[in-house]
Design a protein around this motif. Structure first.
Motif, mmCIF file in Angstrom:
data_model
loop_
_atom_site.group_PDB
_atom_site.id
_atom_site.type_symbol
_atom_site.label_atom_id
_atom_site.label_comp_id
_atom_site.label_asym_id
_atom_site.label_seq_id
_atom_site.Cartn_x
_atom_site.Cartn_y
_atom_site.Cartn_z
ATOM 1 N N ALA A 125 20.399 18.264 -19.945
ATOM 2 C CA ALA A 125 19.501 18.002 -18.827
ATOM 3 C C ALA A 125 18.674 16.757 -19.113
ATOM 4 O O ALA A 125 18.305 16.503 -20.261
ATOM 5 N N PRO A 126 18.417 15.955 -18.074
ATOM 6 C CA PRO A 126 17.566 14.781 -18.301
ATOM 7 C C PRO A 126 16.163 15.226 -18.714
ATOM 8 O O PRO A 126 15.694 16.292 -18.325
ATOM 9 N N THR A 127 15.525 14.416 -19.517
ATOM 10 C CA THR A 127 14.180 14.759 -19.966
ATOM 11 C C THR A 127 13.150 13.951 -19.189
ATOM 12 O O THR A 127 13.422 12.848 -18.729
ATOM 13 N N PHE A 128 11.991 14.539 -19.063
ATOM 14 C CA PHE A 128 10.898 13.907 -18.349
ATOM 15 C C PHE A 128 9.628 14.180 -19.132
ATOM 16 O O PHE A 128 9.373 15.309 -19.544
ATOM 17 N N THR A 129 8.850 13.144 -19.361
ATOM 18 C CA THR A 129 7.587 13.303 -20.061
ATOM 19 C C THR A 129 6.464 12.829 -19.151
ATOM 20 O O THR A 129 6.506 11.714 -18.631
ATOM 21 N N PHE A 130 5.493 13.702 -18.934
ATOM 22 C CA PHE A 130 4.330 13.349 -18.129
ATOM 23 C C PHE A 130 3.196 12.971 -19.060
ATOM 24 O O PHE A 130 2.886 13.677 -20.001
ATOM 25 N N SER A 131 2.580 11.830 -18.783
ATOM 26 C CA SER A 131 1.418 11.399 -19.546
ATOM 27 C C SER A 131 0.303 11.043 -18.573
ATOM 28 O O SER A 131 0.404 10.057 -17.839
ATOM 29 N N LYS A 132 -0.727 11.868 -18.555
ATOM 30 C CA LYS A 132 -1.844 11.611 -17.656
ATOM 31 C C LYS A 132 -2.483 10.244 -17.952
ATOM 32 O O LYS A 132 -2.972 9.578 -17.057
ATOM 33 N N ALA A 133 -2.447 9.811 -19.193
ATOM 34 C CA ALA A 133 -3.041 8.533 -19.586
ATOM 35 C C ALA A 133 -2.331 7.348 -18.927
ATOM 36 O O ALA A 133 -2.900 6.266 -18.824
ATOM 37 N N LEU A 134 -1.085 7.546 -18.485
ATOM 38 C CA LEU A 134 -0.338 6.471 -17.838
ATOM 39 C C LEU A 134 -0.323 6.595 -16.319
ATOM 40 O O LEU A 134 0.136 5.705 -15.624
ATOM 41 N N THR A 135 -0.823 7.707 -15.813
ATOM 42 C CA THR A 135 -0.761 7.974 -14.381
ATOM 43 C C THR A 135 -1.959 7.371 -13.655
ATOM 44 O O THR A 135 -3.102 7.676 -13.982
ATOM 45 N N PRO A 136 -1.703 6.518 -12.663
ATOM 46 C CA PRO A 136 -2.823 5.989 -11.876
ATOM 47 C C PRO A 136 -3.528 7.129 -11.140
ATOM 48 O O PRO A 136 -2.881 8.034 -10.621
ATOM 49 N N VAL A 137 -4.859 7.084 -11.108
ATOM 50 C CA VAL A 137 -5.654 8.095 -10.417
ATOM 51 C C VAL A 137 -6.636 7.375 -9.494
ATOM 52 O O VAL A 137 -7.414 6.542 -9.944
ATOM 53 N N VAL A 138 -6.587 7.706 -8.199
ATOM 54 C CA VAL A 138 -7.530 7.150 -7.232
ATOM 55 C C VAL A 138 -8.709 8.109 -7.144
ATOM 56 O O VAL A 138 -8.537 9.285 -6.847
ATOM 57 N N THR A 139 -9.920 7.608 -7.435
ATOM 58 C CA THR A 139 -11.108 8.465 -7.392
ATOM 59 C C THR A 139 -11.952 8.245 -6.143
ATOM 60 O O THR A 139 -12.658 9.141 -5.712
ATOM 61 N N SER A 140 -11.891 7.041 -5.549
ATOM 62 C CA SER A 140 -12.642 6.791 -4.312
ATOM 63 C C SER A 140 -12.089 5.570 -3.600
ATOM 64 O O SER A 140 -11.443 4.713 -4.214
ATOM 65 N N ILE A 141 -12.375 5.528 -2.292
ATOM 66 C CA ILE A 141 -12.021 4.367 -1.485
ATOM 67 C C ILE A 141 -13.200 4.053 -0.565
ATOM 68 O O ILE A 141 -13.973 4.939 -0.220
ATOM 69 N N SER A 142 -13.315 2.774 -0.196
ATOM 70 C CA SER A 142 -14.389 2.385 0.716
ATOM 71 C C SER A 142 -13.962 1.124 1.460
ATOM 72 O O SER A 142 -13.514 0.175 0.812
ATOM 73 N N PRO A 143 -14.042 1.103 2.773
ATOM 74 C CA PRO A 143 -14.425 2.198 3.653
ATOM 75 C C PRO A 143 -13.301 3.218 3.755
ATOM 76 O O PRO A 143 -12.152 2.927 3.421
ATOM 77 N N ALA A 144 -13.625 4.389 4.263
ATOM 78 C CA ALA A 144 -12.637 5.460 4.384
ATOM 79 C C ALA A 144 -11.991 5.485 5.765
ATOM 80 O O ALA A 144 -11.138 6.321 6.022
ATOM 81 N N ILE A 145 -12.397 4.576 6.656
ATOM 82 C CA ILE A 145 -11.758 4.470 7.963
ATOM 83 C C ILE A 145 -11.507 3.009 8.302
ATOM 84 O O ILE A 145 -12.202 2.124 7.812
ATOM 85 N N GLY A 146 -10.484 2.787 9.117
ATOM 86 C CA GLY A 146 -10.176 1.443 9.557
ATOM 87 C C GLY A 146 -9.233 1.489 10.744
ATOM 88 O O GLY A 146 -8.570 2.509 10.991
ATOM 89 N N GLY A 147 -9.155 0.394 11.452
ATOM 90 C CA GLY A 147 -8.371 0.334 12.672
ATOM 91 C C GLY A 147 -6.876 0.316 12.451
ATOM 92 O O GLY A 147 -6.378 -0.187 11.439
ATOM 93 N N THR A 148 -6.151 0.848 13.446
ATOM 94 C CA THR A 148 -4.695 0.847 13.392
ATOM 95 C C THR A 148 -4.130 -0.570 13.509
ATOM 96 O O THR A 148 -2.968 -0.794 13.183
ATOM 97 N N ALA A 149 -4.939 -1.517 13.943
ATOM 98 C CA ALA A 149 -4.487 -2.907 14.029
ATOM 99 C C ALA A 149 -4.347 -3.539 12.647
ATOM 100 O O ALA A 149 -3.734 -4.591 12.497
ATOM 101 N N GLY A 150 -4.902 -2.885 11.621
ATOM 102 C CA GLY A 150 -4.850 -3.437 10.270
ATOM 103 C C GLY A 150 -5.971 -4.438 10.032
ATOM 104 O O GLY A 150 -6.852 -4.619 10.868
ATOM 105 N N GLY A 151 -5.934 -5.060 8.861
ATOM 106 C CA GLY A 151 -6.921 -6.071 8.525
ATOM 107 C C GLY A 151 -8.168 -5.560 7.833
ATOM 108 O O GLY A 151 -9.049 -6.342 7.489
ATOM 109 N N THR A 152 -8.249 -4.245 7.597
ATOM 110 C CA THR A 152 -9.413 -3.694 6.899
ATOM 111 C C THR A 152 -9.248 -3.910 5.401
ATOM 112 O O THR A 152 -8.196 -3.635 4.837
ATOM 113 N N HIS A 153 -10.297 -4.413 4.758
ATOM 114 C CA HIS A 153 -10.288 -4.570 3.305
ATOM 115 C C HIS A 153 -10.816 -3.274 2.694
ATOM 116 O O HIS A 153 -11.973 -2.914 2.922
#
Length: 190
Positions: free
Chosen positions: A8-36
């Motif tokens: 069986a193929p092996t898989f190793t999970f390393s939390k230290a290598l996993t990107p984690v998003v903790t917050s975003i700002s702003p949390a809303i933006g238009g469907t037209a795009g262009g929000t930073h």
């Protein structure tokens, strides 16, 4: 067959290598795009090479000179519908990010945007407006006196960053509609 074996193929999970998003700002933006959108977290890496960001399957273009291991800014692209979705960061060979409730971004239609009205200007005095199921419109500008606003399964949310006037002769809410002018935890201040 015979003497062959399969492993069986092996898989190793390393939390230290996993990107984690903790917050975003702003949390809303238009469907037209262009929000930073500023995305904060850990394990983003030292380079944008092999790194991508999506929100509900739509790419969010990373602004290269903002990229660090813990934060970057991306610019949203146009999105087909209004909805909330997780911001997903992915690095080739390391997989997709872990995200939390704080990584939800809400695509909305801005009242002031031509994109909301199919390329036409926002409604003018005496016109009627329909906000249908699944559509979320952010009232980000005062309106002229409209004849009718019918919200049928959709949402109209007032932008609390400014003083606004919503003017209509008739407003009807039907079939799960939402007219949000603040919330219990964040009352409208303007």
């Amino acid at each position: 067959l015979g003497n062959s074996t399969a492993s069986a193929p092996t898989f190793t999970f390393s939390k230290a290598l996993t990107p984690v998003v903790t917050s975003i700002s702003p949390a809303i933006g238009g469907t037209a795009g262009g929000t930073h959108v500023t995305v904060s977290g850990v394990n983003f890496g030292q380079s944008i090479s092999g790194f991508s960001v999506t929100i509900d399957g739509t790419a969010c273009a990373i602004i290269a000179d903002t990229f660090t291991d813990s934060q970057f800014v991306c610019r949203t692209n146009p999105h087909r519908t209004t909805r909330s979705a997780r911001v997903i960061v992915q690095r080739t060979g390391q997989g997709a990010s872990l995200g939390f409730q704080s990584s939800l971004y809400q695509y909305i239609d801005r009242w002031s945007s031509r994109f909301t009205w199919g390329g036409s200007p926002p409604p003018v005095e005496g016109e009627s407006v329909y906000i249908g199921k699944g559509q979320t419109v952010l009232l980000d500008t005062s309106t002229p006196v409209l004849k009718l606003v019918l919200i049928e399964g959709g949402s109209l949310i007032f932008d609390d960053s400014q003083d606004l006037h919503f003017n209509a002769e008739y407003v009807f809410l039907d079939k799960g509609a939402t007219l949000q002018v603040g919330t219990p935890s964040q009352p409208f201040q303007h």
